[in-house]
Design a protein around this motif. Structure first.
Motif, mmCIF file in Angstrom:
data_model
loop_
_atom_site.group_PDB
_atom_site.id
_atom_site.type_symbol
_atom_site.label_atom_id
_atom_site.label_comp_id
_atom_site.label_asym_id
_atom_site.label_seq_id
_atom_site.Cartn_x
_atom_site.Cartn_y
_atom_site.Cartn_z
ATOM 1 N N PHE A 125 54.002 38.653 44.775
ATOM 2 C CA PHE A 125 52.905 37.731 44.477
ATOM 3 C C PHE A 125 52.537 37.087 45.810
ATOM 4 O O PHE A 125 53.207 36.165 46.274
ATOM 5 N N GLU B 30 46.764 31.136 43.848
ATOM 6 C CA GLU B 30 47.640 30.312 43.005
ATOM 7 C C GLU B 30 48.994 30.096 43.679
ATOM 8 O O GLU B 30 49.511 30.982 44.357
ATOM 9 N N ASP B 31 49.560 28.924 43.489
ATOM 10 C CA ASP B 31 50.914 28.675 43.996
ATOM 11 C C ASP B 31 51.775 27.994 42.927
ATOM 12 O O ASP B 31 52.649 27.194 43.225
ATOM 13 N N VAL C 215 60.998 30.955 39.182
ATOM 14 C CA VAL C 215 60.606 32.130 39.972
ATOM 15 C C VAL C 215 61.839 32.929 40.385
ATOM 16 O O VAL C 215 61.839 34.157 40.341
ATOM 17 N N ALA D 177 54.265 28.347 39.354
ATOM 18 C CA ALA D 177 55.333 29.242 38.898
ATOM 19 C C ALA D 177 54.869 30.198 37.806
ATOM 20 O O ALA D 177 55.236 31.376 37.812
ATOM 21 N N TYR E 90 44.653 38.472 41.398
ATOM 22 C CA TYR E 90 45.104 37.830 40.161
ATOM 23 C C TYR E 90 43.917 37.425 39.283
ATOM 24 O O TYR E 90 43.946 37.590 38.064
ATOM 25 N N VAL F 57 62.480 36.825 39.697
ATOM 26 C CA VAL F 57 62.768 37.783 40.772
ATOM 27 C C VAL F 57 64.034 38.561 40.470
ATOM 28 O O VAL F 57 64.090 39.788 40.628
ATOM 29 N N SER G 89 46.763 36.259 45.311
ATOM 30 C CA SER G 89 46.139 35.134 44.642
ATOM 31 C C SER G 89 46.150 33.895 45.515
ATOM 32 O O SER G 89 46.925 33.797 46.474
ATOM 33 N N VAL H 159 57.730 36.646 47.025
ATOM 34 C CA VAL H 159 57.101 35.536 46.303
ATOM 35 C C VAL H 159 56.920 34.389 47.290
ATOM 36 O O VAL H 159 57.689 34.251 48.244
ATOM 37 N N ALA I 280 53.369 37.717 36.425
ATOM 38 C CA ALA I 280 53.112 38.937 37.191
ATOM 39 C C ALA I 280 54.382 39.761 37.353
ATOM 40 O O ALA I 280 54.380 40.979 37.156
ATOM 41 N N LEU I 281 55.489 39.095 37.714
ATOM 42 C CA LEU I 281 56.747 39.817 37.873
ATOM 43 C C LEU I 281 57.222 40.392 36.540
ATOM 44 O O LEU I 281 57.791 41.487 36.491
ATOM 45 N N ILE J 241 53.217 33.542 38.778
ATOM 46 C CA ILE J 241 54.183 34.390 39.479
ATOM 47 C C ILE J 241 55.144 35.022 38.485
ATOM 48 O O ILE J 241 55.401 36.237 38.526
#
Length: 362
Positions: free
Chosen positions: A101, A84-85, A137, A87, A55, A141, A82, A125, A93-94, A90
């Protein structure tokens, strides 16, 4: 299976490669430090099953690289990795077409499970604690799953009906759907390209991986039905990377084309020569009566392959090839025979290279 790792830290790439090869059985793992290297790699071998993309890619944004790749290869599976956690990364990216992710801090077992989930066609995810973040998220998805399903369904209809006029229509179009629709427009302009893309290696004109697998399956059934032997030949050029590094990729492409022509000329009309990608070639050899006849055929191919090739500009390059040939009576599974041929080829490499080994079933 083949994977491409895009990360600016070599230790991270090495660690993931070990996991992919040992736990998940990947045959080849390519490395790239940045987007430019990744695109070059995919141009040389587009038959990659999975891309794992960092990422935060140094000074470059992983999201930018994701968009660049998806614009050219809209159906390629790309999972972002990544630390990262949150939202937002994520969801972004999606939205750009990622199918996962994956946190880098997962245990090796959990990381392997996450990657396998992506390979199986699902979206991975991480689990988030914040309720609002979870909802964001989940919506991303659902949108990504809908997009993947639409692309898959449309691709099936196009292949079935040979109708390239169909398009994906979404309320909110993105780079992935736009790229896929652009590909369909190109196919509509040149219908013959679908056949080439589906079954032919663009550089050499040989069969591609898809057609090779089909011919290999047919070869096993043929051997069983006729009580003959079928051979799977695996060929890898030795020191090919050095040629690319010293003479350039144009010279490398010239060598690959010539090797493809020599391989095709060396086998018989009933056989099938294919390029799997990079400097990896293979052939399906039918109606082999015994190991001695296979020895004569492969020796003829090998001797033709290792003759010097005249390059543009007056230079020459003499190929060296490691070849493994697994013979089967058709009782084994295709995957087992492929694994044997691959293992034989690597035994040649470990034993000094530039030779061939042929083995029947024990």
């Amino acid at each position: 299976m083949k994977a491409l790792l895009i990360d600016d830290h070599s230790l991270v790439r090495d660690g993931i490669e070990m996991l992919l090869t040992i736990r998940l059985g990947f045959d080849s793992v390519y490395h790239a430090e940045n987007g430019a290297q990744a695109l070059t790699c995919l141009a040389q071998d587009s038959l990659v099953d999975l891309v794992l993309l960092d990422y935060k890619l140094g000074e470059e944004s992983g999201l930018t690289v994701l968009a660049q790749i998806k614009a050219l290869y809209p159906t390629l599976k790309i999972a972002m990795m990544s630390g990262e956690d949150q939202a937002q990364p994520i969801v972004q990216a999606l939205g750009e077409g990622a199918v996962g992710f994956i946190p880098k801090n997962l245990s090796s077992q959990d990381l392997a499970q996450a990657i396998q989930l992506v390979l199986d066609g699902q979206i991975f995810v991480p689990k988030l604690k914040d309720t609002k973040a979870v909802q964001q998220v989940d919506e991303a998805v659902t949108s990504a799953q809908r997009q993947i399903a639409q692309i898959a369904e449309l691709a099936r209809r196009v292949i079935r009906d040979k109708d390239f006029s169909q398009r994906i229509e979404l309320g909110e179009s993105n780079e992935v759907t736009s790229a896929f629709n652009s590909l369909l427009e190109e196919l509509q302009q040149d219908r013959s390209r679908l056949q080439r893309l589906a079954f032919t290696d663009e550089l050499t004109g040989l069969a591609n991986r898809r057609l090779f697998l089909d011919r290999a399956e047919q070869g096993l059934r043929h051997a069983k039905r006729t009580k003959s032997l079928t051979g799977l030949l695996y060929l890898d050029l030795d020191s090919f990377k050095q040629l690319n590094d010293t003479q350039g990729h144009d010279a490398g492409d010239q060598v690959l084309k010539e090797v493809g022509e020599r391989l095709k000329a060396g086998i018989r009309e009933v056989d099938t020569a294919a390029r799997l990608g990079g400097d990896e070639f293979t052939a399906v050899l039918l109606d082999i009566s015994n190991e001695a006849s296979a020895q004569d055929l492969v020796a003829r191919v090998f001797n033709a392959l290792i003759k010097p090739i005249a390059l543009e500009g007056g230079a020459t390059w003499t190929p060296k090839a490691s070849i493994g040939v697994a013979l089967t009576n058709g009782e084994a599974t295709l995957q087992d025979v492929m694994n044997r041929a691959d293992a034989l080829m690597y035994r040649v490499k470990q034993g000094g290279k530039n030779q061939f080994i042929i083995e029947g079933e024990n």
